[in-house]
Design an enzyme around this catalytic site. Structure first.
Site, mmCIF file in Angstrom:
data_model
loop_
_atom_site.group_PDB
_atom_site.id
_atom_site.type_symbol
_atom_site.label_atom_id
_atom_site.label_comp_id
_atom_site.label_asym_id
_atom_site.label_seq_id
_atom_site.Cartn_x
_atom_site.Cartn_y
_atom_site.Cartn_z
ATOM 1 N N TYR A 103 0.812 -1.225 0.000
ATOM 2 C CA TYR A 103 0.000 0.000 0.000
ATOM 3 C C TYR A 103 0.843 1.272 0.000
ATOM 4 O O TYR A 103 0.343 2.350 -0.284
ATOM 5 C CB TYR A 103 -0.915 0.070 1.239
ATOM 6 C CG TYR A 103 -1.869 -1.078 1.446
ATOM 7 C CD1 TYR A 103 -2.244 -1.907 0.395
ATOM 8 C CD2 TYR A 103 -2.414 -1.321 2.699
ATOM 9 C CE1 TYR A 103 -3.122 -2.962 0.611
ATOM 10 C CE2 TYR A 103 -3.292 -2.363 2.917
ATOM 11 C CZ TYR A 103 -3.633 -3.187 1.863
ATOM 12 O OH TYR A 103 -4.508 -4.219 2.083
ATOM 13 N N HIS A 143 0.629 -11.524 1.959
ATOM 14 C CA HIS A 143 -0.470 -10.746 1.372
ATOM 15 C C HIS A 143 -1.249 -11.491 0.274
ATOM 16 O O HIS A 143 -2.465 -11.402 0.197
ATOM 17 C CB HIS A 143 0.095 -9.435 0.811
ATOM 18 C CG HIS A 143 -0.907 -8.345 0.671
ATOM 19 N ND1 HIS A 143 -0.575 -7.018 0.707
ATOM 20 C CD2 HIS A 143 -2.252 -8.355 0.486
ATOM 21 C CE1 HIS A 143 -1.656 -6.283 0.567
ATOM 22 N NE2 HIS A 143 -2.681 -7.067 0.424
ATOM 23 N N ASN A 197 -5.925 -13.640 1.293
ATOM 24 C CA ASN A 197 -6.343 -14.040 -0.059
ATOM 25 C C ASN A 197 -6.011 -15.502 -0.355
ATOM 26 O O ASN A 197 -5.830 -15.874 -1.509
ATOM 27 C CB ASN A 197 -5.699 -13.130 -1.126
ATOM 28 C CG ASN A 197 -6.136 -11.693 -0.999
ATOM 29 O OD1 ASN A 197 -7.299 -11.362 -1.206
ATOM 30 N ND2 ASN A 197 -5.213 -10.814 -0.628
ATOM 31 N N GLN A 220 -6.983 -13.200 5.888
ATOM 32 C CA GLN A 220 -7.741 -11.985 5.568
ATOM 33 C C GLN A 220 -8.235 -12.116 4.128
ATOM 34 O O GLN A 220 -7.430 -12.207 3.197
ATOM 35 C CB GLN A 220 -6.866 -10.737 5.728
ATOM 36 C CG GLN A 220 -7.681 -9.456 5.590
ATOM 37 C CD GLN A 220 -6.842 -8.187 5.676
ATOM 38 O OE1 GLN A 220 -6.372 -7.679 4.664
ATOM 39 N NE2 GLN A 220 -6.665 -7.663 6.865
ATOM 40 N N PRO A 269 -16.081 -5.278 3.425
ATOM 41 C CA PRO A 269 -17.359 -5.660 4.038
ATOM 42 C C PRO A 269 -18.537 -4.877 3.483
ATOM 43 O O PRO A 269 -19.680 -5.304 3.620
ATOM 44 C CB PRO A 269 -17.136 -5.315 5.521
ATOM 45 C CG PRO A 269 -16.151 -4.176 5.503
ATOM 46 C CD PRO A 269 -15.218 -4.517 4.363
ATOM 47 N N LEU A 270 -18.236 -3.713 2.857
ATOM 48 C CA LEU A 270 -19.333 -2.827 2.448
ATOM 49 C C LEU A 270 -19.735 -2.999 0.986
ATOM 50 O O LEU A 270 -20.551 -2.224 0.479
ATOM 51 C CB LEU A 270 -18.933 -1.359 2.711
ATOM 52 C CG LEU A 270 -18.546 -1.030 4.154
ATOM 53 C CD1 LEU A 270 -18.213 0.459 4.289
ATOM 54 C CD2 LEU A 270 -19.663 -1.402 5.123
HETATM 55 N N1 LIG Z 1 -5.711 -8.238 2.062
HETATM 56 C C1 LIG Z 1 -6.116 -7.667 0.956
HETATM 57 O O1 LIG Z 1 -5.775 -8.097 -0.159
HETATM 58 C C2 LIG Z 1 -7.017 -6.471 1.029
HETATM 59 C C3 LIG Z 1 -7.746 -6.076 -0.095
HETATM 60 C C4 LIG Z 1 -8.584 -4.966 0.043
HETATM 61 C C5 LIG Z 1 -8.662 -4.275 1.222
HETATM 62 N N2 LIG Z 1 -7.916 -4.664 2.303
HETATM 63 C C6 LIG Z 1 -7.948 -3.895 3.576
HETATM 64 O O2 LIG Z 1 -9.277 -3.681 3.960
HETATM 65 C C7 LIG Z 1 -9.539 -2.268 4.048
HETATM 66 C C8 LIG Z 1 -10.964 -1.992 3.628
HETATM 67 O O3 LIG Z 1 -11.157 -2.476 2.323
HETATM 68 P P1 LIG Z 1 -12.204 -1.879 1.323
HETATM 69 O O4 LIG Z 1 -11.879 -0.458 1.028
HETATM 70 O O5 LIG Z 1 -12.315 -2.806 0.205
HETATM 71 O O6 LIG Z 1 -13.508 -1.983 2.233
HETATM 72 P P2 LIG Z 1 -14.902 -1.275 2.411
HETATM 73 O O7 LIG Z 1 -14.927 -0.775 3.794
HETATM 74 O O8 LIG Z 1 -15.892 -2.267 1.956
HETATM 75 O O9 LIG Z 1 -14.979 -0.069 1.418
HETATM 76 C C9 LIG Z 1 -14.514 1.210 1.690
HETATM 77 C C10 LIG Z 1 -15.116 2.134 0.637
HETATM 78 O O10 LIG Z 1 -16.490 2.275 0.933
HETATM 79 C C11 LIG Z 1 -16.841 3.645 0.982
HETATM 80 N N3 LIG Z 1 -17.717 3.821 2.148
HETATM 81 C C12 LIG Z 1 -17.332 3.703 3.427
HETATM 82 N N4 LIG Z 1 -18.398 3.873 4.233
HETATM 83 C C13 LIG Z 1 -19.450 4.084 3.463
HETATM 84 C C14 LIG Z 1 -20.815 4.321 3.731
HETATM 85 N N5 LIG Z 1 -21.260 4.389 4.977
HETATM 86 N N6 LIG Z 1 -21.637 4.472 2.674
HETATM 87 C C15 LIG Z 1 -21.154 4.423 1.413
HETATM 88 N N7 LIG Z 1 -19.851 4.224 1.100
HETATM 89 C C16 LIG Z 1 -19.019 4.040 2.117
HETATM 90 C C17 LIG Z 1 -15.573 4.398 1.218
HETATM 91 O O11 LIG Z 1 -15.674 5.636 0.554
HETATM 92 P P3 LIG Z 1 -15.543 7.028 1.397
HETATM 93 O O12 LIG Z 1 -14.086 7.218 1.572
HETATM 94 O O13 LIG Z 1 -16.189 8.019 0.494
HETATM 95 O O14 LIG Z 1 -16.273 6.850 2.701
HETATM 96 C C18 LIG Z 1 -14.515 3.500 0.599
HETATM 97 O O15 LIG Z 1 -14.342 3.836 -0.771
HETATM 98 C C19 LIG Z 1 -8.474 -1.635 3.154
HETATM 99 O O16 LIG Z 1 -8.229 -0.302 3.478
HETATM 100 C C20 LIG Z 1 -7.303 -2.532 3.416
HETATM 101 O O17 LIG Z 1 -6.674 -2.141 4.621
HETATM 102 C C21 LIG Z 1 -7.122 -5.755 2.224
#
Ligand SMILES: NC(=O)c1ccc[n+]([C@@H]2O[C@H](COP(=O)([O-])OP(=O)(O)OC[C@H]3O[C@@H](n4cnc5c(N)ncnc54)[C@H](OP(=O)(O)O)[C@@H]3O)[C@@H](O)[C@H]2O)c1
Length: 287
Positions: free
Chosen positions: A56, A110, A144, A165, A193-194
């Site tokens: 990242y 990862h 993954n 994860q 999750p979202l």
């Molecule tokens: N291990 C892996 O390969 C892997 C892959 C992906 C992610 N991750 C980790 O997991 C974390 C979260 O992943 P993710 O970003 O995919 O998860 P997420 O929480 O499902 O999505 C976050 C996105 O949702 C939007 N959002 C958040 N709250 C919201 C709401 N109440 N209503 C509407 N939109 C909303 C955010 O935009 P706004 O900024 O506009 O709120 C952001 O773009 C990452 O930061 C990372 O640390 C790990």
């Protein structure tokens, strides 16, 4: 031996503030001051688990934010991830240096897809085990990984992965993989999750999710995070918006009825959506 006492991944540590996805930088040199402020804000709001990764390019910001926040690092659960399979020890040393810490609570491989062969994957896991032996990490795990990838490392492992994860939400429940995790004593840790409200909307869950959220006076985002937490799944979520960051923390306190958790699972199962690694899975593969 390490002076650090390993922290259990429970309580408020079950909800991680993520610094990947939207925060990921291409440039490892530039410091993103906006991200430092957001991570500081996350700590001030009450997040106590920060999720970062070598990939990242956000480790320096996370370290700087921890330093500036005034929250003792001993109270924060840090998850790091390595993708440099060829030199895990070197990558780990650089991670510690960029974070400005001498210990990481959870350190993950990862992506299995960066390994060139099974032997490569097993070799990377052996390096993680050596890092664990050094006392500089509280636990080691993977990310993954499919069931097959886990079986591959278990063939030669001394230490079992503490967690996996994975992308997980009601539209990608990975029931079979979760059952395998349980059998092997591996903690499931969800990212994205979202998706049902952010990436895969509209969908069959919408109306029930809204009524469940309304009944509890919470947002649909909180209901989705809680759906996972209540099943014992750790969750990484993120936002650039302070009001949403604060809102998501409610998921640690609210409680859904078991029948509501089951309803979200039932309607969620009516749709299949995978946001990442689609090239590695058949379109109808829900594993
Ligand atoms: N291990 C892996 O390969 C892997 C892959 C992906 C992610 N991750 C980790 O997991 C974390 C979260 O992943 P993710 O970003 O995919 O998860 P997420 O929480 O499902 O999505 C976050 C996105 O949702 C939007 N959002 C958040 N709250 C919201 C709401 N109440 N209503 C509407 N939109 C909303 C955010 O935009 P706004 O900024 O506009 O709120 C952001 O773009 C990452 O930061 C990372 O640390 C790990």
């Amino acid at each position: 031996m390490s002076a650090h006492k390993p922290k259990a991944l429970d309580g408020s540590f079950m909800l991680a503030f993520g610094t990947g996805s939207t925060w990921r930088k291409e440039d490892s040199e530039a410091l993103n001051t906006g991200l430092i402020e957001i991570v500081k804000e996350a700590l001030q709001l009450g997040y106590r688990h920060l999720d970062t990764a070598e990939l990242y390019n956000t480790e320096r910001e996370v370290g700087e934010a921890i330093k500036q926040s005034g929250v003792p690092v001993s109270e924060i659960y840090i998850t790091g991830k390595v993708f440099t399979m060829s030199d895990v020890q070197g990558a780990f040393d650089r991670t510690l240096q960029r974070l400005g810490v001498d210990y990481v609570d959870l350190y993950l491989l990862h992506h299995p897809y960066f390994a060139k062969s099974n032997a490569d994957l097993q070799g990377a896991w052996t390096e993680l085990e050596t890092i664990y032996d050094s006392g500089k990490v509280g636990a080691i795990g993977v990310s993954n990984f499919t069931e097959d990838h886990i079986r591959t490392i278990l063939e030669t492992a001394r230490i079992r992965p503490a967690c996996n994860q994975i992308e997980l939400n009601p539209y990608l429940q990975r029931t079979q993989l979760q059952q395998y995790h349980k059998k092997q004593g591996i903690q499931t840790f969800a990212f994205s999750p979202l998706s049902p409200i952010v990436r895969a909307s509209p969908g069959p869950l919408d109306s029930d999710l809204e009524s469940i959220a309304k009944k509890h006076g919470i947002s649909t985002a909180v209901a989705l995070i809680r759906w996972a937490l209540q099943q014992g799944i750790a969750v990484a979520t993120t936002s650039t918006d302070k009001a949403r960051m604060k809102d998501h923390l409610l998921a640690l306190d609210v409680s859904l009825l078991e029948k509501e958790v089951a309803l979200i699972s039932r309607f969620g199962a009516e749709k299949h959506f995978r946001g990442r690694w689609n090239d590695k899975f058949a379109p109808d593969d829900r594993s």
